[in-house]
Design a protein around this motif. Structure first.
Motif, PDB file in Angstrom:
ATOM      1  N   UNK A 216      -8.536  12.042  -9.419  1.00 32.99           N
ATOM      2  CA  UNK A 216      -7.776  11.188 -10.350  1.00 32.99           C
ATOM      3  C   UNK A 216      -6.711  10.239  -9.834  1.00 32.99           C
ATOM      4  N   UNK A 217      -6.040  11.080  -8.876  1.00 29.30           N
ATOM      5  CA  UNK A 217      -5.066  10.070  -7.997  1.00 29.30           C
ATOM      6  C   UNK A 217      -5.690   8.981  -7.393  1.00 29.30           C
ATOM      7  N   UNK A 218      -6.502   9.180  -6.749  1.00 33.10           N
ATOM      8  CA  UNK A 218      -7.271   8.223  -5.782  1.00 33.10           C
ATOM      9  C   UNK A 218      -7.954   7.073  -6.692  1.00 33.10           C
ATOM     10  N   UNK A 219      -8.565   7.392  -7.635  1.00 31.30           N
ATOM     11  CA  UNK A 219      -9.040   6.661  -8.521  1.00 31.30           C
ATOM     12  C   UNK A 219      -8.010   5.652  -9.217  1.00 31.30           C
ATOM     13  N   UNK A 220      -7.130   6.338  -9.763  1.00 33.89           N
ATOM     14  CA  UNK A 220      -6.144   5.631 -10.378  1.00 33.89           C
ATOM     15  C   UNK A 220      -5.440   4.608  -9.328  1.00 33.89           C
ATOM     16  N   UNK A 221      -5.209   4.957  -8.129  1.00 29.77           N
ATOM     17  CA  UNK A 221      -4.555   4.142  -7.060  1.00 29.77           C
ATOM     18  C   UNK A 221      -5.544   2.846  -7.043  1.00 29.77           C
ATOM     19  N   UNK A 222      -6.711   3.045  -6.851  1.00 28.92           N
ATOM     20  CA  UNK A 222      -7.611   1.871  -6.613  1.00 28.92           C
ATOM     21  C   UNK A 222      -7.578   0.714  -7.601  1.00 28.92           C
ATOM     22  N   UNK A 223      -7.609   1.570  -8.988  1.00 31.95           N
ATOM     23  CA  UNK A 223      -7.523   0.686 -10.308  1.00 31.95           C
ATOM     24  C   UNK A 223      -6.259   0.004 -10.274  1.00 31.95           C
ATOM     25  N   UNK A 224      -5.461   0.672 -10.243  1.00 36.92           N
ATOM     26  CA  UNK A 224      -4.008  -0.096 -10.034  1.00 36.92           C
ATOM     27  C   UNK A 224      -3.793  -1.224  -9.043  1.00 36.92           C
ATOM     28  N   UNK A 225      -4.239  -0.829  -7.997  1.00 37.04           N
ATOM     29  CA  UNK A 225      -4.424  -1.760  -6.682  1.00 37.04           C
ATOM     30  C   UNK A 225      -5.127  -3.048  -7.359  1.00 37.04           C
TER      31      UNK A 225
ATOM     32  N   UNK B 157       4.203   5.440  -6.173  1.00 35.85           N
ATOM     33  CA  UNK B 157       3.869   5.201  -7.522  1.00 35.85           C
ATOM     34  C   UNK B 157       3.078   6.057  -8.206  1.00 35.85           C
ATOM     35  N   UNK B 158       1.896   5.972  -7.682  1.00 38.55           N
ATOM     36  CA  UNK B 158       0.632   6.563  -8.517  1.00 38.55           C
ATOM     37  C   UNK B 158       0.636   7.915  -7.965  1.00 38.55           C
ATOM     38  N   UNK B 159       1.196   9.033  -8.761  1.00 45.06           N
ATOM     39  CA  UNK B 159       1.269  10.350  -8.280  1.00 45.06           C
ATOM     40  C   UNK B 159       0.573  11.274  -9.325  1.00 45.06           C
ATOM     41  N   UNK B 160      -0.641  11.452  -9.128  1.00 46.73           N
ATOM     42  CA  UNK B 160      -1.361  12.510 -10.070  1.00 46.73           C
ATOM     43  C   UNK B 160      -1.556  13.851  -9.359  1.00 46.73           C
ATOM     44  N   UNK B 161      -1.710  14.972  -9.967  1.00 45.35           N
ATOM     45  CA  UNK B 161      -1.845  16.097  -9.333  1.00 45.35           C
ATOM     46  C   UNK B 161      -3.224  16.048  -8.800  1.00 45.35           C
ATOM     47  N   UNK B 162      -4.295  15.734  -9.555  1.00 50.33           N
ATOM     48  CA  UNK B 162      -5.522  15.887  -9.069  1.00 50.33           C
ATOM     49  C   UNK B 162      -5.916  14.749  -8.110  1.00 50.33           C
ATOM     50  N   UNK B 163      -6.400  14.928  -6.822  1.00 51.35           N
ATOM     51  CA  UNK B 163      -6.654  14.333  -5.891  1.00 51.35           C
ATOM     52  C   UNK B 163      -7.750  13.073  -6.074  1.00 51.35           C
TER      53      UNK B 163
ATOM     54  N   UNK C 120       0.638  -1.068  -0.071  1.00 57.01           N
ATOM     55  CA  UNK C 120       0.104   0.001   0.008  1.00 57.01           C
ATOM     56  C   UNK C 120       0.859   1.229  -0.032  1.00 57.01           C
ATOM     57  N   UNK C 121       1.814   1.273   0.758  1.00 53.68           N
ATOM     58  CA  UNK C 121       2.799   2.297   0.739  1.00 53.68           C
ATOM     59  C   UNK C 121       3.481   2.578  -0.528  1.00 53.68           C
ATOM     60  N   UNK C 122       4.128   1.493  -1.172  1.00 50.24           N
ATOM     61  CA  UNK C 122       4.890   1.622  -2.224  1.00 50.24           C
ATOM     62  C   UNK C 122       3.769   2.455  -3.228  1.00 50.24           C
ATOM     63  N   UNK C 123       2.721   1.768  -3.459  1.00 46.10           N
ATOM     64  CA  UNK C 123       1.782   2.057  -4.348  1.00 46.10           C
ATOM     65  C   UNK C 123       1.568   3.789  -4.303  1.00 46.10           C
TER      66      UNK C 123
ATOM     67  N   UNK D 171      -1.358   7.419   4.589  1.00 51.42           N
ATOM     68  CA  UNK D 171      -1.842   8.756   4.814  1.00 51.42           C
ATOM     69  C   UNK D 171      -3.456   8.201   4.918  1.00 51.42           C
ATOM     70  N   UNK D 172      -4.253   8.667   5.738  1.00 51.67           N
ATOM     71  CA  UNK D 172      -5.617   8.042   5.789  1.00 51.67           C
ATOM     72  C   UNK D 172      -6.571   8.725   4.818  1.00 51.67           C
ATOM     73  N   UNK D 173      -5.924   8.418   3.335  1.00 50.80           N
ATOM     74  CA  UNK D 173      -6.551   8.845   2.282  1.00 50.80           C
ATOM     75  C   UNK D 173      -7.921   8.106   1.884  1.00 50.80           C
ATOM     76  N   UNK D 174      -8.708   8.527   1.050  1.00 53.03           N
ATOM     77  CA  UNK D 174      -9.909   7.799   0.643  1.00 53.03           C
ATOM     78  C   UNK D 174      -9.312   6.504  -0.094  1.00 53.03           C
ATOM     79  N   UNK D 175      -8.382   6.647  -0.907  1.00 48.05           N
ATOM     80  CA  UNK D 175      -7.978   5.496  -1.546  1.00 48.05           C
ATOM     81  C   UNK D 175      -7.421   4.249  -0.853  1.00 48.05           C
ATOM     82  N   UNK D 176      -6.787   4.796   0.398  1.00 45.23           N
ATOM     83  CA  UNK D 176      -5.877   3.893   1.295  1.00 45.23           C
ATOM     84  C   UNK D 176      -7.336   3.218   1.987  1.00 45.23           C
TER      85      UNK D 176
END
Ligand SMILES: [Zn+2]
Length: 409
Positions: free
Chosen positions: A90-99, A82-88, A76-79, A308-313
Protein backbone atom coordinates in the motif's frame (compact mmCIF):
# COMPACT_ATOMS: atom_id res chain seq x y z
CA UNK A 1 25.96 6.31 -11.81
CA UNK A 2 24.17 9.46 -10.57
CA UNK A 3 26.63 11.58 -12.56
CA UNK A 4 25.72 9.56 -15.65
CA UNK A 5 22.02 10.06 -15.15
CA UNK A 6 22.43 13.79 -14.57
CA UNK A 7 24.85 14.10 -17.49
CA UNK A 8 22.48 12.28 -19.87
CA UNK A 9 19.57 14.42 -18.71
CA UNK A 10 21.56 17.59 -19.39
CA UNK A 11 22.49 16.30 -22.85
CA UNK A 12 18.81 15.55 -23.53
CA UNK A 13 17.90 19.07 -22.40
CA UNK A 14 20.55 20.70 -24.59
CA UNK A 15 19.53 18.74 -27.72
CA UNK A 16 15.86 19.61 -27.17
CA UNK A 17 16.60 23.31 -26.62
CA UNK A 18 18.95 23.46 -29.59
CA UNK A 19 16.42 21.73 -31.87
CA UNK A 20 13.62 24.09 -30.79
CA UNK A 21 15.79 27.17 -31.37
CA UNK A 22 16.86 25.89 -34.80
CA UNK A 23 13.23 25.21 -35.68
CA UNK A 24 12.15 28.72 -34.66
CA UNK A 25 14.95 30.24 -36.78
CA UNK A 26 14.04 27.99 -39.70
CA UNK A 27 10.33 28.82 -39.63
CA UNK A 28 11.04 32.55 -39.25
CA UNK A 29 12.99 32.33 -42.50
CA UNK A 30 10.61 29.96 -44.30
CA UNK A 31 7.53 32.06 -43.55
CA UNK A 32 8.82 34.63 -46.01
CA UNK A 33 8.78 32.10 -48.88
CA UNK A 34 6.03 32.01 -51.44
CA UNK A 35 3.19 30.09 -49.68
CA UNK A 36 2.81 26.51 -50.88
CA UNK A 37 0.01 24.01 -50.23
CA UNK A 38 -1.69 26.31 -47.73
CA UNK A 39 -3.54 29.50 -48.55
CA UNK A 40 -1.52 32.67 -47.94
CA UNK A 41 -3.50 33.50 -44.79
CA UNK A 42 -3.17 30.01 -43.33
CA UNK A 43 0.51 29.78 -44.31
CA UNK A 44 1.25 32.84 -42.16
CA UNK A 45 -0.93 31.54 -39.33
CA UNK A 46 0.71 28.09 -39.53
CA UNK A 47 4.16 29.66 -39.21
CA UNK A 48 3.05 31.75 -36.23
CA UNK A 49 1.49 28.71 -34.57
CA UNK A 50 4.62 26.66 -35.08
CA UNK A 51 6.85 29.37 -33.62
CA UNK A 52 4.51 29.80 -30.62
CA UNK A 53 4.44 26.01 -30.06
CA UNK A 54 8.21 25.81 -30.19
CA UNK A 55 8.48 28.63 -27.66
CA UNK A 56 6.11 26.73 -25.41
CA UNK A 57 8.27 23.63 -25.89
CA UNK A 58 11.35 25.64 -24.84
CA UNK A 59 9.55 26.71 -21.66
CA UNK A 60 8.22 23.25 -20.76
CA UNK A 61 11.61 21.66 -21.45
CA UNK A 62 13.27 24.04 -19.00
CA UNK A 63 10.45 23.58 -16.50
CA UNK A 64 10.75 19.75 -16.73
CA UNK A 65 14.48 20.12 -16.17
CA UNK A 66 13.85 22.01 -12.92
CA UNK A 67 11.26 19.41 -11.83
CA UNK A 68 13.65 16.56 -12.59
CA UNK A 69 16.42 18.09 -10.49
CA UNK A 70 13.98 18.94 -7.71
CA UNK A 71 12.84 15.32 -7.52
CA UNK A 72 16.38 13.96 -7.66
CA UNK A 73 17.75 16.60 -5.27
CA UNK A 74 15.18 16.33 -2.49
CA UNK A 75 11.69 15.43 -3.77
CA UNK A 76 12.01 11.65 -3.77
CA UNK A 77 13.49 11.68 -0.27
CA UNK A 78 10.88 14.07 1.11
CA UNK A 79 8.06 12.02 -0.35
CA UNK A 80 9.44 8.95 1.39
CA UNK A 81 9.07 10.78 4.70
CA UNK A 82 5.53 11.91 3.95
CA UNK A 83 3.94 8.72 2.58
CA UNK A 84 4.05 6.25 5.46
CA UNK A 85 1.67 3.31 5.44
CA UNK A 86 2.25 0.20 7.54
CA UNK A 87 1.61 -2.11 4.63
CA UNK A 88 4.58 -2.11 2.20
CA UNK A 89 2.47 -2.73 -0.87
CA UNK A 90 0.00 0.00 0.00
CA UNK A 91 2.84 2.34 0.91
CA UNK A 92 4.65 1.82 -2.40
CA UNK A 93 1.51 2.11 -4.53
CA UNK A 94 0.48 5.28 -2.64
CA UNK A 95 3.99 6.73 -3.10
CA UNK A 96 3.85 6.28 -6.88
CA UNK A 97 0.31 7.68 -7.09
CA UNK A 98 1.21 10.75 -5.02
CA UNK A 99 4.39 11.21 -7.07
CA UNK A 100 2.32 11.08 -10.31
CA UNK A 101 -0.36 13.37 -8.88
CA UNK A 102 2.21 16.03 -7.94
CA UNK A 103 3.75 15.87 -11.42
CA UNK A 104 0.32 16.11 -12.99
CA UNK A 105 -0.65 19.17 -10.94
CA UNK A 106 2.68 20.87 -11.60
CA UNK A 107 2.34 20.47 -15.38
CA UNK A 108 -1.40 21.19 -15.56
CA UNK A 109 -0.96 24.98 -16.04
CA UNK A 110 0.90 24.31 -19.29
CA UNK A 111 -1.86 22.05 -20.54
CA UNK A 112 -4.42 24.72 -19.68
CA UNK A 113 -2.36 27.34 -21.49
CA UNK A 114 -1.97 25.10 -24.56
CA UNK A 115 -5.71 24.36 -24.74
CA UNK A 116 -7.27 27.66 -23.71
CA UNK A 117 -4.45 30.02 -24.70
CA UNK A 118 -2.55 28.90 -27.73
CA UNK A 119 -5.02 26.51 -29.41
CA UNK A 120 -7.94 28.88 -28.82
CA UNK A 121 -6.04 31.84 -30.21
CA UNK A 122 -5.33 29.97 -33.43
CA UNK A 123 -8.92 28.74 -33.73
CA UNK A 124 -8.26 25.06 -33.05
CA UNK A 125 -9.60 24.46 -29.59
CA UNK A 126 -13.38 24.37 -29.20
CA UNK A 127 -13.46 22.71 -25.78
CA UNK A 128 -15.52 24.28 -23.02
CA UNK A 129 -14.06 24.57 -19.50
CA UNK A 130 -16.78 22.12 -18.38
CA UNK A 131 -15.69 19.40 -20.85
CA UNK A 132 -12.05 20.07 -19.96
CA UNK A 133 -12.70 19.63 -16.24
CA UNK A 134 -14.81 16.52 -16.90
CA UNK A 135 -12.02 15.05 -19.06
CA UNK A 136 -9.47 15.69 -16.34
CA UNK A 137 -11.70 14.13 -13.67
CA UNK A 138 -12.39 11.03 -15.75
CA UNK A 139 -8.68 10.59 -16.51
CA UNK A 140 -7.80 11.07 -12.85
CA UNK A 141 -10.32 8.46 -11.67
CA UNK A 142 -9.11 5.98 -14.27
CA UNK A 143 -5.51 6.67 -13.39
CA UNK A 144 -6.08 6.10 -9.68
CA UNK A 145 -8.05 2.88 -10.29
CA UNK A 146 -6.09 1.27 -13.10
CA UNK A 147 -2.78 3.03 -12.56
CA UNK A 148 -3.01 2.17 -8.86
CA UNK A 149 -3.67 -1.50 -9.63
CA UNK A 150 -0.86 -1.54 -12.20
CA UNK A 151 1.65 0.03 -9.81
CA UNK A 152 0.62 -2.32 -7.00
CA UNK A 153 1.18 -5.32 -9.29
CA UNK A 154 4.54 -3.92 -10.39
CA UNK A 155 5.60 -3.35 -6.78
CA UNK A 156 4.79 -7.01 -5.96
CA UNK A 157 6.80 -8.16 -8.98
CA UNK A 158 9.80 -6.06 -7.96
CA UNK A 159 9.61 -7.28 -4.36
CA UNK A 160 9.12 -10.96 -5.28
CA UNK A 161 11.56 -11.72 -8.08
CA UNK A 162 15.29 -11.24 -8.22
CA UNK A 163 15.25 -10.77 -11.99
CA UNK A 164 12.07 -8.71 -11.69
CA UNK A 165 12.74 -6.68 -14.82
CA UNK A 166 12.02 -9.70 -17.06
CA UNK A 167 8.66 -10.39 -15.36
CA UNK A 168 7.96 -6.66 -15.13
CA UNK A 169 8.54 -6.32 -18.86
CA UNK A 170 6.26 -9.28 -19.71
CA UNK A 171 3.54 -7.92 -17.44
CA UNK A 172 3.78 -4.37 -18.83
CA UNK A 173 3.75 -5.62 -22.37
CA UNK A 174 0.62 -7.67 -21.66
CA UNK A 175 -0.95 -4.48 -20.29
CA UNK A 176 0.04 -2.55 -23.46
CA UNK A 177 -1.63 -5.25 -25.60
CA UNK A 178 -4.71 -5.20 -23.41
CA UNK A 179 -4.99 -1.39 -23.61
CA UNK A 180 -4.63 -1.51 -27.40
CA UNK A 181 -7.43 -4.04 -27.49
CA UNK A 182 -9.87 -2.17 -25.24
CA UNK A 183 -8.91 1.37 -26.29
CA UNK A 184 -11.42 1.79 -29.14
CA UNK A 185 -14.27 -0.02 -27.42
CA UNK A 186 -13.88 1.04 -23.78
CA UNK A 187 -11.67 4.11 -23.43
CA UNK A 188 -12.68 6.20 -26.47
CA UNK A 189 -16.44 5.98 -25.67
CA UNK A 190 -15.70 7.36 -22.18
CA UNK A 191 -14.66 10.66 -23.75
CA UNK A 192 -16.40 10.72 -27.11
CA UNK A 193 -19.47 9.57 -28.95
CA UNK A 194 -18.84 7.07 -31.69
CA UNK A 195 -21.68 6.75 -34.17
CA UNK A 196 -21.94 4.55 -37.26
CA UNK A 197 -21.76 6.65 -40.43
CA UNK A 198 -25.05 8.26 -41.35
CA UNK A 199 -24.28 8.79 -45.01
CA UNK A 200 -25.37 5.61 -46.76
CA UNK A 201 -23.56 6.30 -50.03
CA UNK A 202 -20.33 6.87 -48.12
CA UNK A 203 -20.94 3.84 -45.92
CA UNK A 204 -21.47 1.68 -49.02
CA UNK A 205 -18.33 3.01 -50.72
CA UNK A 206 -16.34 2.38 -47.55
CA UNK A 207 -17.60 -1.17 -47.25
CA UNK A 208 -16.63 -1.86 -50.86
CA UNK A 209 -13.18 -0.45 -50.12
CA UNK A 210 -12.81 -2.63 -47.01
CA UNK A 211 -13.85 -5.66 -49.01
CA UNK A 212 -11.42 -4.84 -51.79
CA UNK A 213 -8.65 -4.60 -49.22
CA UNK A 214 -9.74 -7.94 -47.75
CA UNK A 215 -10.24 -6.45 -44.31
CA UNK A 216 -12.74 -7.40 -41.69
CA UNK A 217 -13.16 -4.76 -39.05
CA UNK A 218 -15.88 -3.91 -36.59
CA UNK A 219 -16.84 -1.03 -38.83
CA UNK A 220 -16.35 2.59 -39.62
CA UNK A 221 -17.33 5.18 -37.05
CA UNK A 222 -17.68 8.89 -36.80
CA UNK A 223 -16.11 10.52 -33.73
CA UNK A 224 -17.48 13.80 -32.34
CA UNK A 225 -14.00 15.31 -32.17
CA UNK A 226 -15.34 18.80 -32.89
CA UNK A 227 -16.45 19.21 -29.28
CA UNK A 228 -12.79 19.62 -28.35
CA UNK A 229 -10.87 20.66 -31.42
CA UNK A 230 -11.43 21.80 -35.01
CA UNK A 231 -8.56 19.88 -36.53
CA UNK A 232 -9.28 17.06 -38.99
CA UNK A 233 -8.05 13.52 -38.51
CA UNK A 234 -8.73 9.83 -39.00
CA UNK A 235 -7.22 6.71 -37.51
CA UNK A 236 -7.34 2.98 -37.52
CA UNK A 237 -7.15 1.39 -34.10
CA UNK A 238 -7.70 -1.67 -32.03
CA UNK A 239 -6.53 -5.22 -32.12
CA UNK A 240 -8.33 -8.39 -33.15
CA UNK A 241 -12.07 -7.97 -33.08
CA UNK A 242 -11.90 -4.43 -31.72
CA UNK A 243 -10.19 -3.00 -34.81
CA UNK A 244 -12.09 -0.22 -36.46
CA UNK A 245 -11.79 2.87 -38.61
CA UNK A 246 -12.50 6.16 -36.91
CA UNK A 247 -13.17 9.29 -38.94
CA UNK A 248 -13.37 12.63 -37.12
CA UNK A 249 -16.62 14.51 -37.75
CA UNK A 250 -14.42 17.49 -38.65
CA UNK A 251 -12.90 15.42 -41.48
CA UNK A 252 -16.25 14.22 -42.81
CA UNK A 253 -17.51 17.80 -42.86
CA UNK A 254 -14.64 19.13 -44.95
CA UNK A 255 -13.63 16.38 -47.39
CA UNK A 256 -15.42 15.14 -50.50
CA UNK A 257 -16.41 11.46 -50.67
CA UNK A 258 -13.52 10.69 -52.97
CA UNK A 259 -11.03 12.46 -50.65
CA UNK A 260 -12.46 10.66 -47.63
CA UNK A 261 -12.03 7.32 -49.39
CA UNK A 262 -8.43 8.19 -50.21
CA UNK A 263 -7.71 9.00 -46.54
CA UNK A 264 -9.42 5.77 -45.58
CA UNK A 265 -7.31 3.97 -48.19
CA UNK A 266 -4.22 5.39 -46.49
CA UNK A 267 -5.44 4.08 -43.12
CA UNK A 268 -6.22 0.71 -44.70
CA UNK A 269 -2.64 0.69 -46.00
CA UNK A 270 -1.47 0.76 -42.36
CA UNK A 271 -3.64 -2.24 -41.69
CA UNK A 272 -2.63 -4.15 -44.80
CA UNK A 273 1.03 -3.61 -43.93
CA UNK A 274 0.45 -4.60 -40.30
CA UNK A 275 1.80 -1.25 -39.08
CA UNK A 276 -0.15 -1.43 -35.81
CA UNK A 277 1.66 -4.65 -34.95
CA UNK A 278 4.98 -3.09 -35.94
CA UNK A 279 4.29 -0.12 -33.66
CA UNK A 280 3.44 -2.47 -30.82
CA UNK A 281 6.67 -4.41 -31.46
CA UNK A 282 8.58 -1.11 -31.40
CA UNK A 283 7.05 -0.14 -28.06
CA UNK A 284 7.90 -3.61 -26.75
CA UNK A 285 11.52 -3.02 -27.68
CA UNK A 286 11.50 0.34 -25.94
CA UNK A 287 9.95 -1.19 -22.81
CA UNK A 288 12.52 -3.98 -22.82
CA UNK A 289 15.40 -1.50 -22.97
CA UNK A 290 13.90 0.51 -20.10
CA UNK A 291 13.25 -2.53 -17.92
CA UNK A 292 16.71 -3.98 -18.56
CA UNK A 293 18.18 -0.63 -17.53
CA UNK A 294 16.06 0.05 -14.47
CA UNK A 295 16.11 -3.59 -13.38
CA UNK A 296 19.84 -3.37 -12.87
CA UNK A 297 20.40 -0.06 -11.15
CA UNK A 298 23.40 -0.19 -8.78
CA UNK A 299 22.78 0.23 -5.05
CA UNK A 300 25.27 3.10 -5.03
CA UNK A 301 22.77 5.19 -7.01
CA UNK A 302 20.19 4.95 -4.23
CA UNK A 303 22.87 5.75 -1.66
CA UNK A 304 23.86 8.91 -3.49
CA UNK A 305 20.18 9.89 -3.68
CA UNK A 306 19.77 9.13 0.03
CA UNK A 307 16.75 6.92 -0.62
CA UNK A 308 16.08 3.24 0.07
CA UNK A 309 16.32 1.01 -3.03
CA UNK A 310 12.58 0.33 -2.67
CA UNK A 311 10.21 -0.74 -5.44
CA UNK A 312 8.55 2.67 -5.43
CA UNK A 313 11.85 4.54 -5.71
CA UNK A 314 12.73 2.38 -8.74
CA UNK A 315 9.35 3.11 -10.35
CA UNK A 316 9.65 6.85 -9.66
CA UNK A 317 13.15 6.93 -11.21
CA UNK A 318 11.80 4.96 -14.15
CA UNK A 319 8.99 7.49 -14.67
CA UNK A 320 11.38 10.43 -14.27
CA UNK A 321 13.94 9.16 -16.73
CA UNK A 322 11.71 7.43 -19.31
CA UNK A 323 11.25 10.62 -21.42
CA UNK A 324 15.01 10.64 -22.00
CA UNK A 325 15.01 7.03 -23.21
CA UNK A 326 12.00 7.47 -25.47
CA UNK A 327 13.56 10.68 -26.83
CA UNK A 328 16.75 8.73 -27.61
CA UNK A 329 14.84 5.97 -29.38
CA UNK A 330 12.40 8.25 -31.20
CA UNK A 331 14.66 8.97 -34.24
CA UNK A 332 14.71 5.27 -35.03
CA UNK A 333 10.96 4.84 -34.59
CA UNK A 334 10.34 8.04 -36.53
CA UNK A 335 12.37 6.67 -39.43
CA UNK A 336 10.36 3.45 -39.41
CA UNK A 337 7.09 5.34 -39.09
CA UNK A 338 7.89 7.77 -41.93
CA UNK A 339 8.70 4.82 -44.18
CA UNK A 340 5.35 3.25 -43.25
CA UNK A 341 3.54 6.50 -44.05
CA UNK A 342 4.95 6.57 -47.60
CA UNK A 343 3.81 2.98 -48.07
CA UNK A 344 0.34 3.75 -46.70
CA UNK A 345 0.14 6.74 -49.08
CA UNK A 346 1.00 4.48 -51.99
CA UNK A 347 -1.68 2.04 -50.88
CA UNK A 348 -4.21 4.83 -50.41
CA UNK A 349 -3.60 6.27 -53.85
CA UNK A 350 -4.00 2.81 -55.39
CA UNK A 351 -7.27 2.25 -53.51
CA UNK A 352 -8.82 5.48 -54.64
CA UNK A 353 -6.73 7.72 -56.85
CA UNK A 354 -3.61 9.79 -56.48
CA UNK A 355 -5.28 13.17 -57.01
CA UNK A 356 -7.89 12.49 -54.35
CA UNK A 357 -5.24 11.64 -51.76
CA UNK A 358 -3.19 14.65 -52.75
CA UNK A 359 -6.19 16.97 -52.48
CA UNK A 360 -7.13 15.43 -49.13
CA UNK A 361 -3.62 15.87 -47.72
CA UNK A 362 -3.51 19.47 -48.88
CA UNK A 363 -6.91 20.23 -47.43
CA UNK A 364 -5.90 18.60 -44.15
CA UNK A 365 -2.75 20.71 -43.96
CA UNK A 366 -4.63 23.89 -44.80
CA UNK A 367 -7.46 23.29 -42.33
CA UNK A 368 -5.08 22.11 -39.62
CA UNK A 369 -2.69 24.98 -40.39
CA UNK A 370 0.29 22.67 -40.37
CA UNK A 371 3.35 24.46 -41.61
CA UNK A 372 4.69 22.49 -44.60
CA UNK A 373 8.39 22.90 -43.82
CA UNK A 374 10.53 21.85 -40.89
CA UNK A 375 14.20 21.91 -39.96
CA UNK A 376 15.91 18.55 -40.73
CA UNK A 377 16.84 18.13 -37.05
CA UNK A 378 13.18 18.47 -35.99
CA UNK A 379 12.18 15.94 -38.63
CA UNK A 380 14.86 13.48 -37.49
CA UNK A 381 14.03 13.89 -33.80
CA UNK A 382 10.24 14.04 -33.75
CA UNK A 383 8.45 13.47 -37.06
CA UNK A 384 6.36 10.32 -37.34
CA UNK A 385 5.07 11.56 -40.72
CA UNK A 386 7.26 12.78 -43.58
CA UNK A 387 7.07 16.51 -44.35
CA UNK A 388 4.01 17.17 -46.49
CA UNK A 389 5.99 18.46 -49.48
CA UNK A 390 7.88 15.14 -49.61
CA UNK A 391 4.67 13.12 -49.40
CA UNK A 392 3.06 15.16 -52.16
CA UNK A 393 6.15 14.80 -54.34
CA UNK A 394 5.87 11.03 -54.04
CA UNK A 395 2.27 11.39 -55.12
CA UNK A 396 3.40 13.02 -58.33
CA UNK A 397 3.24 16.69 -57.39
CA UNK A 398 5.98 19.07 -58.46
CA UNK A 399 7.15 22.08 -56.53
CA UNK A 400 8.95 25.20 -57.70
CA UNK A 401 12.70 25.12 -57.26
CA UNK A 402 12.64 27.77 -54.48
CA UNK A 403 10.34 25.49 -52.53
CA UNK A 404 12.64 22.56 -53.23
CA UNK A 405 15.53 24.58 -51.77
CA UNK A 406 13.48 25.14 -48.65
CA UNK A 407 12.79 21.40 -48.36
CA UNK A 408 16.47 20.66 -48.79
CA UNK A 409 17.48 22.99 -45.96
ZN1 LIG B 1 -0.66 7.23 -41.69
Amino acid sequence: MLEWILGLYCLYLLIKLYAALMEIGFVEKAQRFEPVILSAVNYTKAAAYKIASQKLLLTTTLYDFILFFAWIGFGLRRLDEIVIFENTLLNSAAYVLVFSAINYLLTLPFEIYQTFGLDKKFGFSTITPRTFVLDQCKSAVMFVLFGGAFFAAMVSIIDTFKDWWIYGFVFSFAVVLFINMIYPIVIVPMFNKLTPLQDETLQGAIERLLEKAGLHSSGVFCLDASKRDNRLNAYFGGLGRSKRVVLFDTLIAKLTTSELLAVLGHELGHFAHKDILKNIAASALMLLVMFALFGNLPLALFESLHVEPSAHAIIALFLLFSPVISFAMMPLFGLMSRYNEYRADAYGSECENQEALRDALMKLADENKSFPFAHPLTIALYFTHPPLTKRLERLGMHFESSTKDACAH
